[in-house]
Design an enzyme around this catalytic site. Sequence first.
Site, mmCIF file in Angstrom:
data_model
loop_
_atom_site.group_PDB
_atom_site.id
_atom_site.type_symbol
_atom_site.label_atom_id
_atom_site.label_comp_id
_atom_site.label_asym_id
_atom_site.label_seq_id
_atom_site.Cartn_x
_atom_site.Cartn_y
_atom_site.Cartn_z
ATOM 1 N N HIS A 74 0.825 -1.220 0.000
ATOM 2 C CA HIS A 74 0.000 0.000 0.000
ATOM 3 C C HIS A 74 0.854 1.263 0.000
ATOM 4 C CE1 HIS A 74 -3.257 -2.821 1.074
ATOM 5 N NE2 HIS A 74 -3.834 -2.090 0.160
ATOM 6 N N GLU A 85 -10.893 -11.117 -4.186
ATOM 7 C CA GLU A 85 -9.459 -11.020 -3.905
ATOM 8 C C GLU A 85 -8.967 -12.138 -2.995
ATOM 9 O OE1 GLU A 85 -8.479 -7.232 -2.088
ATOM 10 O OE2 GLU A 85 -10.321 -7.183 -0.920
ATOM 11 N N ASP A 121 -4.200 -8.681 -3.725
ATOM 12 C CA ASP A 121 -4.399 -9.687 -2.683
ATOM 13 C C ASP A 121 -4.615 -11.072 -3.266
ATOM 14 O OD1 ASP A 121 -4.109 -8.471 -0.138
ATOM 15 O OD2 ASP A 121 -5.892 -7.279 -0.551
ATOM 16 N N CYS A 174 -9.108 -4.151 -10.399
ATOM 17 C CA CYS A 174 -8.668 -2.896 -9.780
ATOM 18 C C CYS A 174 -7.342 -3.051 -9.022
ATOM 19 C CB CYS A 174 -9.749 -2.317 -8.868
ATOM 20 S SG CYS A 174 -10.082 -3.337 -7.440
HETATM 21 C C1 PEP Z 1 -6.211 -5.548 -4.323
HETATM 22 O O1 PEP Z 1 -6.028 -6.310 -3.364
HETATM 23 O O2 PEP Z 1 -5.878 -5.829 -5.494
HETATM 24 C C2 PEP Z 1 -6.839 -4.235 -4.115
HETATM 25 C C3 PEP Z 1 -7.138 -3.454 -5.138
HETATM 26 O O3 PEP Z 1 -7.032 -3.837 -2.841
HETATM 27 P P1 PEP Z 1 -5.840 -3.243 -1.926
HETATM 28 O O4 PEP Z 1 -4.633 -3.043 -2.801
HETATM 29 O O5 PEP Z 1 -6.330 -1.970 -1.355
HETATM 30 O O6 PEP Z 1 -5.657 -4.328 -0.922
HETATM 31 MG MG MG Z 2 -7.014 -5.892 -1.493
#
Ligand code: PEP
Ligand code: MG
Length: 592
Positions: A200, A442, A466, A513
């Site tokens: 993140h 995910e 994830d 995403c």
């Molecule tokens: C993901 O896990 O791909 C996602 C978009 O959520 P985050 O990156 O916020 O965990």
């Molecule tokens: Mg995620």
Amino acid sequence: MAEQVSASERILRGIPVSPGVCQGRILVLDKTRFRVEKRLVPDAEISGELNRFQQALVKTREQMQETQRQLLQNLGANHAGIFDAHLLVLEDPSVIDEVVRRIQEEKVNAEYAFGQVTERYIEALARVEDEYLRERASDLRDVSGRIMGQLLGVSDQVNLAQLSEPCILIAHDLSPTRTAQLDRKNVLGFATDIGSRTSHTAIMAQSLRIPAVVGLKDASEQLASGEFALLDGFNGRVVINPTASTLAEYGQLVQKQVSLAEKLRGTLAQEAITLDRRRIVISANIERAEDVDSVRSSGAEGVGLFRTEYLFLNRDHLPTEAEQYQAYRQVAEALRPDPVVIRTLDLGADKLLPLLGMPAEMNPALGWRAIRYCLQHEEIFRTQLRAILRASPGGNVKLMYPMISGLDELIQANAFLEQCKAELRKEGVPFDPRLEVGIMVETPAAVAISDLLSRHAQFFSLGTNDLIQYTLAVDRVNEKIAHLYEPTHPAIIRLIHQTVQAARARGIWVSVCGELAGEVELTPLLLGLGVDELSAAPPALPPLKFLLRRLQFAEAQELVQFALKSESAAEILSRSVALARRAAPSLFEAKK
Ligand code: PEP
Ligand code: MG
């Protein structure tokens, strides 16, 4: 790991996570945190050492009590309770008496004695079977870090929101919370020892448009504040004392990037449609309400993922329903009639909220995060659901739950949503009754039951960050195993395929995403897999559109037919890369 190139120039190699090149003086954070020197103390100064130790305990206690007070005020006794365990550590005679004894008998400085004693206890506790005792190891680590900070006089972290001059930050780690605070004017770029492409912290760097490199292993140990460096966020390098020829070379790279950006500007207002007329929706991922400007300027057709947890970080109280409503409404109105997918809170794992007293966990990625946390914290969840519902008439709002791993979670979350709708109806507060509700796919479990989940959701959004981590059992923030984090692993291709098939069977749409959506070299695969939407960080979108307009859907489908039978991640990757490069060679020329 440092590569000696000339007498003074050194190149450190890591993982590029946010594009751009910058140069400037470096500032190394938290460097002295655990460097404790042993010092022999003359007899006459022993009582002074003991006094310093007592003062550090007192100051730490005061600080913790203040945090606890704030927690109590904002969230009530349940949450503030976590600090009781921490405060008890401050009174633990086994630790304190031993530190005192060592200072007196061994005649050593307080921080050395303290470090020796606590390390031994932490190690012993971390090894025991009993989970409760193991938890005490993490309490002790937390509290001893604070006490050590007092003793070493480094407890006040650099205020990253307000730096006095431009610099490149180097840190062992920067949590997503600290990254979100960065002073954009003065942080030219940053680099960390740990982390990987989908952590993140990396995602936040892209959103802030700060060039960044992670996974440099021991850069924070090797480097000293004040050294001059060049950071290359395209190729994942930090060059210390760059020579004139390196600087000139990078000057050319930047020039190429500028001309590419010029070229891509032409695509911004165009549709993302392949040569054989397959239309893909291109959306943006955002972390903060103020990111809406970059959504429009990147050519996005809305927001495919609004990570709302950043509204909760770096503040001293939880955002109220009214505050959240305002943020969501602002984004919805600014982008109307384009859709805005608001994801409910995904706290936990690497996004801990000190305000909630969220505990450090043994396996945080598998722990108390996202929907699991929300379903157990009704008040927090309902406040957010009400705020999203209230914002929905302001535009084209959609709601999405993160980390769904079972049908029950989705059914429970939807039941909360229905309750909130009923309340609002009773209160006469308007909301969009047709608000679409979707889920992040995910977890491998969600893919396996995607046919069942599709009965209760109106869209799927593949969270590949994830999904890859959980499927391949590869921690997404661990640079040591970053080479195993393979988006083109046959398992991943098959899971995406299965999800798209389940969605098709039910007639619902599917987005991607995760960071994969923004990687142009893999766009042919995602296109061929049949997803309807790609949602990525705004800077990644112009190249994505440019490429899609030069690809053939039929060719991408053939690639996927091959990938579904392939035995090798490397082979799938190289075919996808070849297709992307053949379709739009100019996109790739600007890299070194
Ligand atoms: C993901 O896990 O791909 C996602 C978009 O959520 P985050 O990156 O916020 O965990
Ligand atoms: Mg995620």
